[in-house]
Design a protein around this motif. Structure first.
Motif, mmCIF file in Angstrom:
data_model
loop_
_atom_site.group_PDB
_atom_site.id
_atom_site.type_symbol
_atom_site.label_atom_id
_atom_site.label_comp_id
_atom_site.label_asym_id
_atom_site.label_seq_id
_atom_site.Cartn_x
_atom_site.Cartn_y
_atom_site.Cartn_z
ATOM 1 N N VAL A 1 0.867 -1.196 -0.081
ATOM 2 C CA VAL A 1 0.043 0.106 0.005
ATOM 3 C C VAL A 1 0.908 1.198 0.108
ATOM 4 N N TYR A 2 0.794 2.096 -1.172
ATOM 5 C CA TYR A 2 1.677 2.902 -1.345
ATOM 6 C C TYR A 2 1.016 4.440 -1.534
ATOM 7 N N THR A 3 1.701 5.644 -1.017
ATOM 8 C CA THR A 3 1.238 7.057 -1.118
ATOM 9 C C THR A 3 1.806 7.434 -2.585
ATOM 10 N N LEU A 4 1.053 8.155 -3.364
ATOM 11 C CA LEU A 4 1.720 8.586 -4.558
ATOM 12 C C LEU A 4 2.163 9.978 -4.285
ATOM 13 N N LEU A 5 3.568 10.135 -4.125
ATOM 14 C CA LEU A 5 3.856 11.657 -3.745
ATOM 15 C C LEU A 5 3.717 12.566 -5.180
ATOM 16 N N PRO A 6 3.966 13.808 -4.954
ATOM 17 C CA PRO A 6 3.726 14.817 -6.082
ATOM 18 C C PRO A 6 4.349 14.108 -7.488
ATOM 19 N N LEU A 7 5.658 13.768 -7.400
ATOM 20 C CA LEU A 7 6.207 13.425 -8.791
ATOM 21 C C LEU A 7 5.556 12.062 -9.296
ATOM 22 N N LEU B 1 -0.752 15.232 -3.998
ATOM 23 C CA LEU B 1 -0.268 13.829 -3.875
ATOM 24 C C LEU B 1 -1.400 13.109 -3.595
ATOM 25 N N LEU B 2 -1.147 11.762 -3.479
ATOM 26 C CA LEU B 2 -2.545 10.803 -3.174
ATOM 27 C C LEU B 2 -2.143 9.771 -2.374
ATOM 28 N N PHE B 3 -3.002 9.878 -1.318
ATOM 29 C CA PHE B 3 -2.795 8.695 -0.236
ATOM 30 C C PHE B 3 -3.791 7.682 -0.601
ATOM 31 N N PRO B 4 -3.314 6.438 0.102
ATOM 32 C CA PRO B 4 -4.295 5.197 -0.191
ATOM 33 C C PRO B 4 -5.432 5.597 0.840
ATOM 34 N N ALA B 5 -6.619 4.711 0.485
ATOM 35 C CA ALA B 5 -7.878 4.612 1.112
ATOM 36 C C ALA B 5 -7.679 3.730 2.278
ATOM 37 N N LEU B 6 -6.928 2.398 2.018
ATOM 38 C CA LEU B 6 -6.739 1.235 2.912
ATOM 39 C C LEU B 6 -5.518 1.900 3.703
ATOM 40 N N ASP C 1 -5.126 -5.332 11.546
ATOM 41 C CA ASP C 1 -6.190 -4.428 11.292
ATOM 42 C C ASP C 1 -5.917 -3.322 10.261
ATOM 43 N N TYR C 2 -6.960 -2.771 9.625
ATOM 44 C CA TYR C 2 -6.843 -1.878 8.717
ATOM 45 C C TYR C 2 -8.145 -1.230 8.714
ATOM 46 N N LEU C 3 -8.135 0.107 8.270
ATOM 47 C CA LEU C 3 -9.522 1.140 8.121
ATOM 48 C C LEU C 3 -9.493 1.536 6.661
ATOM 49 N N LEU C 4 -10.804 1.910 6.429
ATOM 50 C CA LEU C 4 -11.076 2.707 5.237
ATOM 51 C C LEU C 4 -10.897 4.206 5.599
ATOM 52 N N GLY C 5 -9.934 5.091 5.120
ATOM 53 C CA GLY C 5 -9.692 6.440 5.645
ATOM 54 C C GLY C 5 -10.938 7.351 5.453
ATOM 55 N N PRO C 6 -11.622 7.891 6.639
ATOM 56 C CA PRO C 6 -12.368 8.829 6.393
ATOM 57 C C PRO C 6 -11.762 10.388 6.422
ATOM 58 N N THR C 7 -10.525 10.407 6.686
ATOM 59 C CA THR C 7 -10.056 11.739 6.717
ATOM 60 C C THR C 7 -8.618 11.341 6.907
ATOM 61 N N VAL D 1 4.470 24.449 4.084
ATOM 62 C CA VAL D 1 3.664 23.433 2.939
ATOM 63 C C VAL D 1 2.446 23.214 3.025
ATOM 64 N N THR D 2 1.782 23.393 1.950
ATOM 65 C CA THR D 2 0.461 22.814 2.097
ATOM 66 C C THR D 2 0.335 21.696 0.846
ATOM 67 N N LEU D 3 -0.307 20.439 1.334
ATOM 68 C CA LEU D 3 -0.548 19.342 0.653
ATOM 69 C C LEU D 3 -1.907 18.985 0.449
ATOM 70 N N TYR D 4 -2.233 18.580 -0.743
ATOM 71 C CA TYR D 4 -3.738 18.008 -0.874
ATOM 72 C C TYR D 4 -3.865 16.748 -1.580
ATOM 73 N N GLN D 5 -4.996 16.494 -1.700
ATOM 74 C CA GLN D 5 -5.276 15.123 -2.404
ATOM 75 C C GLN D 5 -6.908 15.366 -2.803
ATOM 76 N N ILE D 6 -7.133 14.564 -3.943
ATOM 77 C CA ILE D 6 -8.724 14.459 -4.227
ATOM 78 C C ILE D 6 -8.893 13.028 -4.188
ATOM 79 N N GLN D 7 -9.564 12.713 -3.299
ATOM 80 C CA GLN D 7 -9.443 11.254 -2.805
ATOM 81 C C GLN D 7 -10.757 10.459 -2.370
ATOM 82 N N THR D 8 -11.010 9.484 -2.632
ATOM 83 C CA THR D 8 -12.075 8.433 -2.054
ATOM 84 C C THR D 8 -11.899 8.226 -0.534
#
Lengths: 584, 584
Positions: free
Chosen positions: A41-47, B71-76, B105-111, B132-139
């Motif tokens: 399970v991986y995060t996609l960093l900006p690049l 960037l994009l974090f996982p949901a799992l 144990d895992y969770l599906l990210g609520p935030t 630094v400000t980071l964001y994602q558009i994510q499920t």
């Protein structure tokens, strides 16, 4: 877009991550493209995210080009449709299952046949609505037993999956070919080195299923390619060239011998040659002997395992994957010590086909064990073998199957030379699925004659996040990544390696000019970082073009670097124009 | 892009779905934008997906504009980081929890506060890397107790979430203002009618937290707005204007009375007026009486509930949400029959502040119950009340809190007229989070003086899929949807409602011209569908411009329709040019 390294959320690493075995994994982590959150399970960093988005865009364009329509199903799915197709159970431990607050069962979608099929069933009812091809680019979940190689085999990953629905088999073939061409266009544009492999026997079933494998020593899949021609196939799908049939009556009579301590093929060949046995006037080779491998199989839904024999030429090992693929959907295992103990007629090391047949054990054989061929094989008694046991006279084969290992140099089909063994990473799969799911959900469509008809499906996948790893793996060297232009997160990487104010100003102008021309630029403007570190980072990050404003800048020159090429000096005044030309 | 209705994966419905209560839900399903898979879990069909992508793009552009990085974090997500902040437990039933094949144990990210914070901790160590400000558009996933209104409150939904990291409080304020401006730009571009509401007390804490509420009767959130000025606030955040303090010594003496059958405020007021009681020379009103509401509270980590009293003017009901917000993080409930039974000093219907104080029960009060004010309230004996009980003389308040309901016409702060009550849907939230998460994960950053310092965070969210529902809700009428240009899946919908070959050809030319100008067109080319059905579908689908090639086409005219405007006749020969002009 201009992104400054002084701001970018990035930290490059000089050390490989401890858990990384393959190059792409090491480099993608070191270069700050991905970051591990949990196994697989991986995060996609900006690049990394920018690179994945570029891959997605290529896939989307080629899918849209042939009229496929994009939509988006959820990842959180109710159990019922997957129960209806039995996949709730069949997926076993690979399925992430969960319950909601009302104790209703859900799963995280590993693939979406059920969803697409029920959507089409609900929305369409007439042949006029067909054909239709739908796709999504979506996050999928599979609880892999051994997630590995970073994002090459993850547990949360992005896939493009598509499904075609046609009223006729000819329509399905057309939808399949549409996908095949689109996949070729996609992988060509992405710059992947790949082979299209038959995933089921090409000789028997046409092209009902093919895999696109990226060629890579880091791959988990072994496949074969012909030395002449473009035949390629999964090991499971390779069809053995059968032996030549003869008249069994013409073979010399079978004779039993005492063969002390001859449990292994090598010992048996040794005995035969010591004993002066000859085959067609020459010394005995391993391929003149016949292995009788005892296995047990279980049909789906059956409670009991059944014994079976698998006959292979003595120079071949059994390939369990090929055997499993041949016997699917039955399960298969090698017989255990216990199985031997329970069945007196199985004499370990000396099993032959006659005892199997006499005891109603089904006999499978390699296609080379053809009618009229004679073999040195077990005589079903301790320290005894039989020479000249002949198919069609002394014993019969129940069914021919593919179970023997493939070897480099085996003949390729249709005179395409011989086979070579290679390793690959599955990046795409196209599959004529047929009516399995449309029948399961009873999708009835009115045809031109007003009769009910069940449409036929194809299913097609591309591993989007996996392609990030594949492109890294195929194109990197130990210094760093190397992205093709279409995929690179930034097309040009500008490095200021000169402390003069003029160089900094010229760099600002250059990145502004490139940005104005619509070229995404990564700009290493870090004021207190040494040129050496900047160069190392540029090599690691892997943009297609690197421009260095260094010592020669005072003479009006900058350096233009491309992966795999000598750096060249270019006039600073027209480097932007040069790059625009190269990139358009 | 040209999409033909003859091919589009779409079936419009004339009937509302059975489970739909609000307009947006009905129309988005009927118009084929979304399709239900499970409670609160929806598929985005092609039109819905295109609309959501357009919303995402506006959000992305405005986030990028102020330097936020995607960037994009996982949901799992693994349990451990959420255990460290206690949210694994705190989320209760709203969290989707699951186990992998190894029983981890895992969770599906609520935030994703935990994920962003640990990423920054791992990658950054010096003040030079900040802000630094980071964001994602994510499920995201939340197991809502009552998913409702289609995608307005789903269990799987797409959010933009962002997090700012600053070394100083001034930096956080700047990051917060950056988001605030970006959110205004986003919602303005999207054409949402919204209010920015204080989510915590604006009077006390500056703008530490604000919600962006789309104004809609279908909204679940009640908020207030000032009739003059732009003050708006969540009901929980409204600050009551306190009463005027007086000298308690000047108040008439408190006198107890028999007040038979006066358990309710109305009965008590009736008794007082019948008995000739006056307040400042006038008849008694409900607001002259004092309600003593008995509650019980439990501090976090405490085992026992404790009794408490809440004093409110008699014309106000208690608002449990406001009370809960005031006492957070403690839990609060109304006292039960059992609590009354166990505590003799609580005389139901006749509780007054004196018995509470005498029995060490904490006394909270509404800000209007100010020093020097006199009240008619319970005398802690059956059928008895006291008149003239005065704060600061006869009893004391332990703590002022906001617990009373807000009413239309209550005074707004700072002379901004009075308050009106409205309903809204939360579409954005900005929040100065502080060091809660950076402290939990011990994020130590070296500051300019080489000292370790813990950065301060902001967290900010926009509901992306919810905005699809909000825009539908605010802009639709009962005939159909009505998208703003920036969001519409197609900008122009071309309808052929004329069987002449020339009209069909002209339509083909028109869509080709629009496509060439970069305008996405939906083309109703269905040959066997009646004009009436086509018009109904066009109204339902809601593109900003509809061009109809109808009867007047033989006179060289086409009809141009815009939502809310009269259809106008335009020369067929320059309708493409007209549209290009309108859309650029």
């Amino acid at each position: 877009m201009i992104t400054r390294l002084s701001n970018l959320f990035l930290r490059t690493l000089r050390e490989d991550p401890a858990d990384a075995e393959v190059l792409s994994h090491k480099l993608l982590v070191r270069a700050g493209y991905i970051r591990r959150v949990a196994p697989g399970v991986y995060t996609l960093l900006p690049l990394g995210l920018r690179t994945v988005r570029n891959i997605e865009q290529v896939v989307r364009e080629e899918m849209d080009r042939f009229g496929a329509q994009e939509l988006l199903f959820p990842a959180l799915l109710p159990k019922e449709p997957y129960e209806q197709t039995n996949r709730w159970t069949e997926y076993g431990d690979s399925l992430f299952r969960l319950k909601d607050r009302k104790q209703a069962d859900y799963l995280l979608g590993p693939t979406h046949e059920e969803m697409f099929t029920t959507a089409v069933k609900d929305m369409y009812s007439s042949y006029k609505d067909f054909p239709v091809t739908l796709y999504q680019i979506q996050t999928k979940y599979r609880d892999e037993e051994r997630p590995r190689a970073g994002i090459l085999r993850g547990r949360e990953f992005v896939m493009k999956d598509s499904y075609s629905f046609d009223m006729t088999d000819e329509g399905l073939e057309q939808s399949y070919q549409n996908h095949r061409k689109a996949y070729q266009a996609i992988f060509d544009r992405l710059g992947v080195d790949y082979a299209i492999c038959f995933a089921t026997s090409g000789a028997m079933g046409g092209s009902a299923s093919e895999e696109f494998l990226a060629i890579s020593p880091a791959g988990e899949d072994t496949f074969v390619r012909a030395t002449e021609g473009d035949y390629a196939a999964n090991v499971e799908a390779v069809v053995t060239q059968p032996g030549v049939e003869r008249d069994p009556a013409e073979a010399p009579e079978a004779v039993e011998h005492d063969t002390p301590q001859s449990e292994t093929i090598a010992a048996l060949v040794q005995w035969a040659n010591d004993a002066g046995v000859q085959v067609e006037g020459r010394a005995v080779e391993a391929s003149d002997t016949l292995k009788c491998i005892v296995v047990k199989t279980k049909q789906p839904g059956a409670k009991e395992w059944e014994l079976a024999g698998v006959l292979l030429p003595g120079d071949r090992e059994v390939d369990m994957k090929r055997l499993e693929a041949s016997l699917e959907p039955a399960e298969v295992e090698l017989a255990s010590e216990e199985d031997f103990a329970k069945n007196d007629f199985l004499v370990k090391g000396y099993v032959g086909p006659r005892a199997l047949i006499a005891n109603d054990v089904k006999v499978y054989a390699d296609p080379r064990v053809v009618r009229g061929t004679s073999w040195i094989t077990g005589a079903d008694a301790p320290q005894r073998h039989v020479v000249g046991l002949t198919v069609g006279r002394d014993f019969e084969i129940d069914e021919y199957i593919e179970a023997a290992e493939i070897k480099e140099g085996d003949p390729a089909p249709e005179g395409q030379g011989v086979l070579t063994l290679e390793r690959g990473i599955e990046i795409g799969h196209i599959f004529q699925l047929g009516r399995k799911y449309t029948e399961a959900f009873d999708v009835q469509i009115l045809d031109e004659n007003g009769k009910r008809s069940i449409p036929t499906m194809g299913s097609y996948g591309i591993g989007i996040t996996r392609l990030l790893g594949v492109l890294a793996e195929q194109r990197a060297d130990d210094k760093g990544l190397n992205w093709p232009v279409e995929v690179a997160p930034y097309k040009v990487h500008v490095v200021v390696a000169n402390k003069d104010k003029e160089a900094a100003e010229a760099a600002e102008q250059l990145v502004a000019d490139l940005d104005a021309a619509g070229i995404d630029v990564l700009f290493d403007d870090r004021p207190k970082v040494s040129p050496g570190v900047k160069f190392k980072d540029a090599e690691l990050l892997g943009m297609p073009y690197v421009v260095v404003l260094g010592r020669a800048f005072k003479d009006g020159k900058v350096e233009l670097r491309r992966a795999g090429q000598e750096a060249e000096e270019v006039d600073a005044s027209n480097v932007a124009q040069t790059l625009v030309g190269l990139l358009k």
